[in-house]
Design a protein around this motif. Structure first.
Motif, PDB file in Angstrom:
ATOM      1  N   MET A  67    -114.951  47.240 -64.814  1.00 30.39           N
ATOM      2  CA  MET A  67    -115.616  46.565 -65.919  1.00 30.39           C
ATOM      3  C   MET A  67    -115.054  45.153 -66.032  1.00 30.39           C
ATOM      4  SD  MET A  67    -115.993  47.877 -69.861  1.00 30.39           S
ATOM      5  CE  MET A  67    -117.237  47.177 -70.959  1.00 30.39           C
ATOM      6  N   THR A  68    -115.931  44.173 -66.048  1.00 28.85           N
ATOM      7  CA  THR A  68    -115.510  42.782 -66.168  1.00 28.85           C
ATOM      8  C   THR A  68    -115.012  42.491 -67.578  1.00 28.85           C
ATOM      9  OG1 THR A  68    -117.131  42.125 -64.492  1.00 28.85           O
ATOM     10  CG2 THR A  68    -116.296  40.387 -65.937  1.00 28.85           C
ATOM     11  N   MET A  69    -113.977  41.666 -67.672  1.00 29.80           N
ATOM     12  CA  MET A  69    -113.411  41.282 -68.960  1.00 29.80           C
ATOM     13  C   MET A  69    -113.648  39.789 -69.204  1.00 29.80           C
ATOM     14  SD  MET A  69    -109.862  43.411 -68.426  1.00 29.80           S
ATOM     15  CE  MET A  69    -109.136  43.002 -69.996  1.00 29.80           C
ATOM     16  N   LYS A  70    -113.963  39.453 -70.441  1.00 31.34           N
ATOM     17  CA  LYS A  70    -114.301  38.069 -70.800  1.00 31.34           C
ATOM     18  C   LYS A  70    -113.520  37.653 -72.045  1.00 31.34           C
ATOM     19  CE  LYS A  70    -118.359  35.231 -72.000  1.00 31.34           C
ATOM     20  NZ  LYS A  70    -119.833  35.264 -72.251  1.00 31.34           N
ATOM     21  N   ASN A  71    -112.955  36.460 -72.000  1.00 32.81           N
ATOM     22  CA  ASN A  71    -112.213  35.860 -73.122  1.00 32.81           C
ATOM     23  C   ASN A  71    -110.901  36.569 -73.432  1.00 32.81           C
ATOM     24  OD1 ASN A  71    -114.039  33.698 -73.775  1.00 32.81           O
ATOM     25  ND2 ASN A  71    -115.440  35.244 -74.630  1.00 32.81           N
ATOM     26  N   PHE A  72    -110.370  37.312 -72.470  1.00 35.14           N
ATOM     27  CA  PHE A  72    -109.023  37.851 -72.592  1.00 35.14           C
ATOM     28  C   PHE A  72    -108.056  36.916 -71.866  1.00 35.14           C
ATOM     29  CE2 PHE A  72    -111.630  41.601 -73.230  1.00 35.14           C
ATOM     30  CZ  PHE A  72    -110.959  42.290 -74.234  1.00 35.14           C
ATOM     31  N   ALA A  73    -106.779  36.974 -72.254  1.00 41.36           N
ATOM     32  CA  ALA A  73    -105.816  36.049 -71.666  1.00 41.36           C
ATOM     33  C   ALA A  73    -104.613  36.743 -71.037  1.00 41.36           C
ATOM     34  CB  ALA A  73    -105.332  35.055 -72.730  1.00 41.36           C
ATOM     35  N   ASP A  74    -103.962  37.647 -71.772  1.00 36.73           N
ATOM     36  CA  ASP A  74    -102.716  38.267 -71.297  1.00 36.73           C
ATOM     37  C   ASP A  74    -102.687  39.717 -71.768  1.00 36.73           C
ATOM     38  OD1 ASP A  74    -100.250  38.764 -70.256  1.00 36.73           O
ATOM     39  OD2 ASP A  74     -99.148  37.420 -71.597  1.00 36.73           O
ATOM     40  N   THR A  75    -103.475  40.553 -71.117  1.00 36.34           N
ATOM     41  CA  THR A  75    -103.620  41.955 -71.520  1.00 36.34           C
ATOM     42  C   THR A  75    -102.449  42.781 -70.992  1.00 36.34           C
ATOM     43  OG1 THR A  75    -105.120  42.165 -69.622  1.00 36.34           O
ATOM     44  CG2 THR A  75    -106.108  41.947 -71.796  1.00 36.34           C
ATOM     45  N   GLU A  76    -101.771  43.488 -71.900  1.00 39.05           N
ATOM     46  CA  GLU A  76    -100.552  44.205 -71.515  1.00 39.05           C
ATOM     47  C   GLU A  76    -100.521  45.665 -71.959  1.00 39.05           C
ATOM     48  OE1 GLU A  76     -98.197  43.289 -69.585  1.00 39.05           O
ATOM     49  OE2 GLU A  76     -98.337  41.114 -69.452  1.00 39.05           O
ATOM     50  N   GLY A  77    -101.133  46.001 -73.093  1.00 40.93           N
ATOM     51  CA  GLY A  77    -101.067  47.357 -73.605  1.00 40.93           C
ATOM     52  C   GLY A  77    -102.421  48.044 -73.560  1.00 40.93           C
ATOM     53  N   LEU A  78    -102.427  49.353 -73.285  1.00 38.09           N
ATOM     54  CA  LEU A  78    -103.678  50.103 -73.190  1.00 38.09           C
ATOM     55  C   LEU A  78    -103.416  51.544 -73.610  1.00 38.09           C
ATOM     56  CD1 LEU A  78    -106.696  50.135 -72.162  1.00 38.09           C
ATOM     57  CD2 LEU A  78    -105.766  50.886 -69.957  1.00 38.09           C
ATOM     58  N   THR A  79    -104.314  52.093 -74.435  1.00 34.84           N
ATOM     59  CA  THR A  79    -104.193  53.498 -74.828  1.00 34.84           C
ATOM     60  C   THR A  79    -105.572  54.106 -75.011  1.00 34.84           C
ATOM     61  OG1 THR A  79    -103.132  55.026 -76.389  1.00 34.84           O
ATOM     62  CG2 THR A  79    -104.076  53.015 -77.323  1.00 34.84           C
ATOM     63  N   TYR A  80    -105.696  55.392 -74.674  1.00 32.18           N
ATOM     64  CA  TYR A  80    -106.949  56.112 -74.879  1.00 32.18           C
ATOM     65  C   TYR A  80    -106.900  56.809 -76.232  1.00 32.18           C
ATOM     66  CZ  TYR A  80    -111.000  59.071 -73.967  1.00 32.18           C
ATOM     67  OH  TYR A  80    -112.229  59.682 -74.055  1.00 32.18           O
ATOM     68  N   MET A  81    -108.043  56.801 -76.948  1.00 33.69           N
ATOM     69  CA  MET A  81    -108.080  57.361 -78.296  1.00 33.69           C
ATOM     70  C   MET A  81    -109.083  58.499 -78.435  1.00 33.69           C
ATOM     71  SD  MET A  81    -107.570  53.925 -80.624  1.00 33.69           S
ATOM     72  CE  MET A  81    -109.139  53.179 -80.171  1.00 33.69           C
ATOM     73  N   GLY A  82    -109.701  58.930 -77.325  1.00 29.46           N
ATOM     74  CA  GLY A  82    -110.659  60.025 -77.360  1.00 29.46           C
ATOM     75  C   GLY A  82    -112.076  59.553 -77.579  1.00 29.46           C
ATOM     76  N   GLY A  83    -113.031  60.391 -77.178  1.00 33.89           N
ATOM     77  CA  GLY A  83    -114.435  60.063 -77.369  1.00 33.89           C
ATOM     78  C   GLY A  83    -114.895  58.844 -76.616  1.00 33.89           C
ATOM     79  N   GLY A  84    -114.209  58.494 -75.540  1.00 39.22           N
ATOM     80  CA  GLY A  84    -114.593  57.345 -74.725  1.00 39.22           C
ATOM     81  C   GLY A  84    -114.041  56.017 -75.207  1.00 39.22           C
ATOM     82  N   THR A  85    -113.238  56.012 -76.286  1.00 38.58           N
ATOM     83  CA  THR A  85    -112.744  54.752 -76.836  1.00 38.58           C
ATOM     84  C   THR A  85    -111.286  54.503 -76.446  1.00 38.58           C
ATOM     85  OG1 THR A  85    -112.040  55.742 -78.927  1.00 38.58           O
ATOM     86  CG2 THR A  85    -114.294  54.902 -78.797  1.00 38.58           C
ATOM     87  N   TYR A  86    -110.983  53.225 -76.264  1.00 39.22           N
ATOM     88  CA  TYR A  86    -109.642  52.769 -75.918  1.00 39.22           C
ATOM     89  C   TYR A  86    -109.244  51.646 -76.879  1.00 39.22           C
ATOM     90  CZ  TYR A  86    -110.471  54.789 -71.208  1.00 39.22           C
ATOM     91  OH  TYR A  86    -110.745  55.610 -70.148  1.00 39.22           O
ATOM     92  N   ALA A  87    -107.958  51.303 -76.849  1.00 40.69           N
ATOM     93  CA  ALA A  87    -107.474  50.083 -77.488  1.00 40.69           C
ATOM     94  C   ALA A  87    -106.665  49.310 -76.463  1.00 40.69           C
ATOM     95  CB  ALA A  87    -106.629  50.393 -78.713  1.00 40.69           C
ATOM     96  N   LEU A  88    -106.880  48.009 -76.429  1.00 39.84           N
ATOM     97  CA  LEU A  88    -106.257  47.117 -75.451  1.00 39.84           C
ATOM     98  C   LEU A  88    -105.571  45.993 -76.205  1.00 39.84           C
ATOM     99  CD1 LEU A  88    -106.007  46.057 -72.454  1.00 39.84           C
ATOM    100  CD2 LEU A  88    -108.205  44.914 -72.849  1.00 39.84           C
TER     101      LEU A  88
END
Length: 320
Positions: A67-88
Motif C-alpha cells: 500500500m502506497t503511503m502519502k504525506n508521511f515522514a518518519d514512520t516508526e510504530g505500528l500496531t494491529y487493533m482488530g477488524g482490519g484496523t491498525y495504528a501507525l
C-alpha cells in the motif's frame, strides 16, 4: 469472562531460539522499522521509516501486497487493533494515525484520524513504537531516548483527544534506547496467563529484547547480538513465535520459536477438564458478542461468535 483453567501460556524469553531468517525486499522495506501481526488474516504488515510504502508479507517473508503511503515522514510504530484496523505512529510528531490496510491502495496521512501518543519532539528520538491493549482499548507507546519513556495512552481517534502518562522509570531497564514495545495481552493464550500484564521491550542499540512488568521489573531477556542487522520492530503470533524486522538497507525478518513448555496446547478446553466438549461450547455461548481478551475468543478478533464455535468443534475430544 471465560478463562482457561489449564492453559496459562507464558513467555520465557531465555528459551527462545532463532529458527529462520528471511530477506525482505530492499526496494520497498529498506529501513524496516515496525512489524505487526494481523490476527484476523495471520499475516505480517511491515513499515519502513521512509514512510513511502507498507508491505503485507506472509510469516515466511513472502510479499503478498503493498500500500502506497502519502504525506508521511518518519514512520516508526505500528500496531494491529482488530477488524482490519491498525495504528501507525510518526516519530517526530508523537502522533498515531488510525487506518485500514487496502492492498494496492494509497494511504494519505492528511485524511486520517490521529491522537498524541507522546511529545512532539521534532527530532529523531521521539515516538518509536506502540502496541494496542485489547483488554481495555488503551495503548502502550515508547519514546526512543533523550529521555526514554514508556507511556500508557488512552483516548479516542474519533475525537482526537488522548492522554499519555509514564508507566515506570526507564533507567532500570539498562538499555541505550527503546525501539519497540509489545503488549503481551495481544497474544491468544498469553492473555489468560501469568504474562498478560507484561510487556516486551526491544532495544536496537543494546540488541536486547526484555520482558518487563508494568513496574519496569525485568522478568526475562533475549540477546539479539547474533543478528546480522539491527533489530527495530517486534511482534508475536498465536503460536507465540517472535517476528523481528531489521532497520537495514538489506532488511531481514527474523523468526524465533518459543520453548515447548511455554505453549498453550489446548486453548479450546475453556473449562479446564482436559476434554473439549459440550461444557466448552456452553462457556463460549455465554461470551457471544464483543469479548476482547476472552479465552472464548479463539481466533482473537475481539468477537465471540460462530467462528470460535467452529474451532471448538474441530478440537472436540481429549486434549493432547
Amino acid at each position: 469472562m471465560a478463562t482457561q483453567a489449564d492453559c496459562p501460556a507464558k513467555v520465557t524469553l531465555s528459551g527462545y531460539q532463532l529458527i529462520a531468517t528471511y530477506s525482505l525486499p530492499s526496494a520497498t522495506l529498506s529501513g524496516a522499522s515496525a512489524v505487526a501481526w494481523n490476527w484476523d488474516s495471520d499475516t505480517l504488515l511491515i513499515v519502513p521509516d521512509s514512510g513511502l510504502v507498507m508491505v503485507m508479507v506472509s510469516k515466511t517473508g513472502t510479499v503478498l501486497s503493498q500500500m502506497t503511503m502519502k504525506n508521511f515522514a518518519d514512520t516508526e510504530g505500528l500496531t494491529y487493533m482488530g477488524g482490519g484496523t491498525y495504528a501507525l505512529s510518526e516519530e517526530r510528531l508523537g502522533r498515531a494515525y488510525k487506518f485500514t490496510y487496502v492492498a494496492g491502495g494509497t494511504l494519505d496521512r492528511n485524511t486520517l484520524q490521529s491522537i498524541a501518543v507522546g511529545p512532539n519532539t521534532g527530532t529523531n528520538d521521539g515516538s518509536e513504537g506502540m502496541s494496542f491493549d485489547p483488554r481495555d482499548g488503551s495503548w502502550v507507546s515508547i519514546k526512543e531516548k533523550n529521555p526514554q519513556n514508556v507511556y500508557r495512552v488512552t483516548g479516542s481517534f474519533a475525537t482526537g483527544a488522548s492522554t499519555y502518562t509514564d508507566i515506570f522509570a526507564t533507567a532500570q531497564l539498562g538499555v541505550n534506547d527503546i525501539a519497540d514495545v509489545l503488549v503481551l495481552a495481544t497474544v491468544p493464550g498469553v492473555v489468560d496467563g501469568p504474562d498478560a500484564d507484561n510487556l516486551l521491550v526491544l532495544s536496537q542499540s543494546s540488541q536486547r529484547l526484555l520482558k518487563v512488568s508494568r513496574t519496569g521489573q525485568i522478568l526475562g531477556t533475549l540477546s539479539l547480538t547474533s543478528l546480522a542487522t539491527n533489530p527495530e520492530g517486534v511482534t508475536m503470533d498465536a503460536s507465540q513465535r517472535l517476528y523481528i524486522c531489521s532497520d537495514s538497507t538489506a532488511p531481514k525478518l527474523y523468526v524465533y520459536a518459543p520453548p515447548a513448555s511455554d505453549l498453550c496446547t489446548c486453548p479450546s478446553d475453556l473449562d479446564g477438564d482436559g476434554v473439549v466438549g459440550s461444557g466448552d461450547i456452553g462457556l463460549a455461548l455465554l461470551e457471544f458478542g464483543l469479548c476482547p481478551g476472552s479465552a472464548a475468543d479463539l481466533n482473537h478478533n475481539g468477537l465471540c461468535d460462530s467462528s470460535d464455535l467452529g474451532v471448538i468443534l474441530l478440537d472436540f475430544g481429549a486434549c493432547p
